[in-house]
Design a protein around this motif. Structure first.
Motif, short mmCIF file in Angstrom:
data_model
loop_
_atom_site.label_atom_id
_atom_site.label_comp_id
_atom_site.label_asym_id
_atom_site.label_seq_id
_atom_site.Cartn_x
_atom_site.Cartn_y
_atom_site.Cartn_z
N TRP A 128 0.83 -1.21 0.00
CA TRP A 128 0.00 0.00 0.00
C TRP A 128 0.87 1.26 0.00
CZ3 TRP A 128 -3.24 -2.43 4.50
CH2 TRP A 128 -4.12 -3.40 3.96
N GLN A 129 1.98 1.22 0.73
CA GLN A 129 2.86 2.38 0.78
C GLN A 129 3.46 2.66 -0.60
OE1 GLN A 129 3.22 4.19 3.51
NE2 GLN A 129 4.60 5.67 2.57
N ARG A 130 3.90 1.60 -1.28
CA ARG A 130 4.46 1.78 -2.63
C ARG A 130 3.40 2.32 -3.59
NH1 ARG A 130 6.76 -3.33 -1.64
NH2 ARG A 130 5.27 -4.28 -3.10
N ALA A 131 2.19 1.78 -3.49
CA ALA A 131 1.13 2.25 -4.39
C ALA A 131 0.78 3.71 -4.14
CB ALA A 131 -0.11 1.36 -4.22
N LEU A 132 0.74 4.12 -2.86
CA LEU A 132 0.43 5.50 -2.53
C LEU A 132 1.51 6.46 -3.03
CD1 LEU A 132 -1.31 7.60 -1.06
CD2 LEU A 132 -0.05 7.07 1.04
N ASN A 133 2.77 6.09 -2.81
CA ASN A 133 3.86 6.93 -3.29
C ASN A 133 3.85 7.05 -4.81
OD1 ASN A 133 4.75 7.38 -0.71
ND2 ASN A 133 6.26 5.72 -0.74
N TYR A 134 3.54 5.94 -5.47
CA TYR A 134 3.49 5.96 -6.93
C TYR A 134 2.40 6.91 -7.42
CZ TYR A 134 2.83 4.36 -11.73
OH TYR A 134 2.69 4.31 -13.08
N GLU A 135 1.22 6.85 -6.79
CA GLU A 135 0.11 7.73 -7.20
C GLU A 135 0.46 9.19 -6.94
OE1 GLU A 135 -2.51 6.97 -8.88
OE2 GLU A 135 -2.02 4.84 -8.89
N GLN A 136 1.12 9.48 -5.82
CA GLN A 136 1.52 10.86 -5.52
C GLN A 136 2.50 11.38 -6.56
OE1 GLN A 136 2.95 10.45 -1.52
NE2 GLN A 136 0.96 10.94 -0.60
N GLU A 137 3.47 10.56 -6.93
CA GLU A 137 4.43 10.99 -7.94
C GLU A 137 3.77 11.20 -9.29
OE1 GLU A 137 7.50 8.09 -8.04
OE2 GLU A 137 8.32 8.63 -6.07
N GLN A 138 2.82 10.32 -9.62
CA GLN A 138 2.11 10.49 -10.89
C GLN A 138 1.29 11.77 -10.91
OE1 GLN A 138 2.26 8.58 -13.78
NE2 GLN A 138 4.04 7.79 -12.70
N ARG A 139 0.68 12.12 -9.78
CA ARG A 139 -0.12 13.34 -9.72
C ARG A 139 0.75 14.58 -9.90
NH1 ARG A 139 -3.78 15.51 -4.58
NH2 ARG A 139 -4.27 17.52 -5.48
N VAL A 140 1.89 14.61 -9.19
CA VAL A 140 2.80 15.75 -9.34
C VAL A 140 3.30 15.85 -10.78
CG1 VAL A 140 5.05 16.66 -8.64
CG2 VAL A 140 3.50 15.70 -6.92
N HIS A 141 3.65 14.72 -11.37
CA HIS A 141 4.12 14.72 -12.76
C HIS A 141 3.03 15.21 -13.70
CE1 HIS A 141 6.33 13.53 -16.32
NE2 HIS A 141 5.32 12.79 -16.72
N LEU A 142 1.79 14.79 -13.46
CA LEU A 142 0.69 15.22 -14.32
C LEU A 142 0.46 16.72 -14.19
CD1 LEU A 142 -1.67 14.51 -16.20
CD2 LEU A 142 -3.06 14.05 -14.18
N GLU A 143 0.49 17.25 -12.97
CA GLU A 143 0.30 18.69 -12.79
C GLU A 143 1.39 19.48 -13.50
OE1 GLU A 143 0.19 19.21 -8.60
OE2 GLU A 143 -1.93 18.65 -8.41
N GLU A 144 2.64 19.02 -13.39
CA GLU A 144 3.73 19.73 -14.06
C GLU A 144 3.58 19.67 -15.58
OE1 GLU A 144 7.18 17.80 -12.58
OE2 GLU A 144 7.19 18.88 -10.66
N THR A 145 3.14 18.51 -16.07
CA THR A 145 2.95 18.37 -17.52
C THR A 145 1.85 19.29 -18.02
OG1 THR A 145 3.67 16.05 -17.38
CG2 THR A 145 2.49 16.73 -19.36
#
Length: 653
Positions: A128-145
């Protein structure tokens, strides 16, 4: 009673052997091979599992004690059962024995459930921790894009409009796609950006271009003044191409480059969330070497729009130029994210440019809490402007809202046209992280109190997800009968245009919009280019570079003579911070003295506003148009300058 006890015992045993926990474990296990891998810090996870293990050990100890004492209790009950006791007491002993057995089984089941839960947590928490961190990184990347795409889109759109093969003029793109959003249609914007109150009756419209050769006449009604578009060309055409002011006095064209000082804004602001910005002690590192009085004077940079408006014979045509002037005052803020100096109480700033600009301007800080400045301008071309602006500001964590309060008055002497409007809200974004940027948002209503003409301007807030262009401004100019005459469009950092309306009709798509057929747009105002090396000079305009230039003959309270501001402009920021603290302490001491004097003289009941302070060049009067009390110029300053008599000025520096 015996049957009930046996049923409860059977139920507990069934719970322990039913495999419900195993089923829960199976449902939540998932497929580890399909997990997105992402790095994570497991220190918090290990700490949590360690805490759970300790609690489980405590529960195991309690379970051992329960088992020990439970066995002793059952032995005691068996001993009682072997004694000769009445049959009624024997039945009760059996019930007590069954309940003791049930209690022991329940405690064992609880311990087993806790052990299974801990095992389940150890098995799946990492996933669950890995999945949460992955989703957070994807969200930040999407906002920057998305942010990068939005900026590239705006850059490409502007580049296309400026190319020779692009649209013939920006008026075409405005007429084909410009509209004010109807109430309830801005759902695409992020909720966080909706923090300004919009006017309920903001006009929504769509414009369609109409060739001038069709010679279509606008509908006229009683009391409507029609404007000949051809004759209006003489006034509206080329209004933004006025030559720069020529002056016999040579003004400076540069200031010392800004030093490269680094300071963490968040370390200072984190404890100030929700406080009034003027009450937050800020080092000069976040300032620009101008006071708020000088920034207020900077609104006059495009004064030639008002000089043009003097010659308008039509009030609605004049309104277009006044509206362009009101928008032009924001053009200097697009890159100016630094904070101006808060003026000392009694501080003044004069702009005596009668030779080149044809005007005289005077500002005075008339209140410190809340910060309020009074301003009066006289132009030899036939107009006067005055205002009292109170700055209300709040630090919201992610952004700072700056809300100027107070009415701006503009009067043309020849026609008697008297215009009144108020400023919109400014917002500085990305206070915590990211690059700072500023936006303007809200609605401005300009009213001609003589003719009752109105102009509704809308500053569209920028959003990454919005279809609107960045920094967009739109509006409609209407007469006293409510009939629209001109459509305005542009951006507050670049230019404004107006298009004459020849016909209007309701929208056919069922939405509450009005379709305006207009003639080709006329350019009202365009921003001057910034001076060379502006990025190293706080992005000052040519006028701003001259505002803090030392001059002889000014009042001893003038902002040019403020020592901390002067030291900061020269790059001596450490000395400027020391001087700033000295001046602020001196101001606090003066306030305490005024308060003590007023309390002794008035008995504490008739204390005047601002702790008994009375402005020197302005006085409080009732504004008959707004019904508010405002500071207005009472005269005497320019006469004192001519006599070189400043004995009445306080010693504030």
């Amino acid at each position: 009673m015996k049957g009930r006890g046996c049923w409860e015992t059977a139920s507990v045993r069934s719970f322990c052997s039913s495999g419900c926990l195993n089923k829960f474990k199976k449902d939540d296990s998932g497929d580890d091979d399909e997990e997105p891998a992402a790095p994570a810090d497991n220190s918090e996870l290990h700490h949590t599992l360690k805490t759970l293990s300790l609690k489980l050990n405590d529960l195991s100890t309690c379970n051992d004690l329960i088992a020990k004492h439970g066995a002793a209790l059952q032995r005691s009950l068996n001993e009682l059962d072997s004694l000769k006791i009445p049959s009624e007491c024997g039945e009760k002993l059996k019930v007590v024995n069954e309940r003791a057995t049930l209690f022991r089984i329940t405690s064992n089941a609880m311990i087993n459930a806790c052990r299974d839960f801990l095992e389940l947590a150890e098995t799946h928490s990492r996933k669950w921790q890995r999945a949460l961190n992955y989703e957070q990184e994807q969200r930040v990347h999407l906002e920057e894009t998305i942010e990068q795409l939005a900026k590239q889109h705006n850059s490409l759109e502007r580049a296309f409009c400026n190319t020779p093969g692009g649209p013939a003029s920006s008026s075409k793109s405005f007429s084909e796609g410009s509209f004010l959003t109807s109430k309830g249609e801005n759902s695409e914007e992020d909720e966080d950006t909706e923090y300004f109150d919009a006017m309920e009756d903001s006009t929504s419209f769509i414009t369609v271009i109409t060739e001038a050769k069709e010679d279509r006449k606008p509908e006229s009604g009683p009391g409507t003044t029609t404007v000949d578009w051809t004759s209006a060309d003489n006034v509206l055409d080329g209004a933004s191409f006025m030559p720069k002011d020529s002056c016999k006095v040579k003004r400076r064209v540069r200031i010392p480059d800004k030093p490269n000082y680094s300071l963490n804004l968040w370390s200072i602001m984190k404890n100030c969330i929700g406080r009034e910005l003027s009450r937050i002690p800020m080092p000069v590192n976040f300032n620009e070497p101008l006071s708020m009085l000088q920034r207020l004077t900077e609104d006059l940079e495009y004064h030639h729009l008002l000089d043009k408006a003097v010659n308008c014979t039509s009030s609605v045509e004049q309104m277009c130029l006044v509206a362009a002037f009101s928008v032009s005052s924001y053009s200097t803020t697009v890159h100016r994210i630094a904070k101006p100096f808060n003026p000392m109480l009694g501080e003044t700033f004069e702009l005596d440019r009668m030779e080149d600009m044809g005007l005289r301007s005077l500002c005075e800080q008339v209140s410190h809490h809340p910060p309020s400045a009074a301003h009066h301008v006289f132009s030899k071309h036939g107009w006067s402007l005055w205002q009292e602006i109170t700055i209300a500001s709040k630090f919201r964590g992610k952004y700072i809202s700056i809300m100027p309060l107070g009415a701006i008055h503009l009067e043309f002497q020849a026609s008697g046209n008297h215009y009144v409007w108020r400023k919109s809200t400014s917002t500085v974004h990305n206070i915590i992280v990211g690059k700072l940027w500023i936006d303007q948002s809200g609605d401005i209503e300009i009213v001609n109190h003589k003719t009752k003409d109105r102009c509704q301007l809308k500053f569209v807030p920028y959003s990454y997800f919005s279809k609107e262009a960045a920094r967009k401004v739109t509006g409609v100019v209407s007469d006293s009968q409510g009939k629209a005459h001109y459509v305005l469009s542009g951006s507050w950092d670049d230019q404004m245009e107006c298009s004459k309306i020849v016909h209007s009709s309701p929208s056919s798509d069922g939405k509450q919009k009005t379709v305006y057929q207009t003639l080709p747009a006329k350019l009202l105002w365009r921003k001057y280019p910034l001076p060379e090396n502006a990025e190293n000079m706080y992005y000052f305009s040519e006028l701003a570079l001259t505002l803090n230039e030392q001059e002889d003959g000014v009042a001893p309270t003038d902002s040019r003579l403020r020592p901390d501001q002067r030291l900061m402009e020269r790059g001596r920021w450490d000395e400027a911070n020391t001087e700033k603290q000295r001046l602020e302490e001196k101001q606090r001491l003066s306030r305490r003295r005024r308060l003590e004097s007023c309390t002794a003289g008035c008995g504490g009941e008739e204390e005047k506003e601002s702790d008994g302070y009375v402005p020197l060049w302005f006085e409080k009067r009732l504004d008959p148009l707004t019904g508010e009390m405002a500071c207005m110029y009472k005269g005497g300053y320019w006469e004192a300058k001519e006599k070189k008599d400043w004995h009445m000025c306080p010693n504030i520096f």
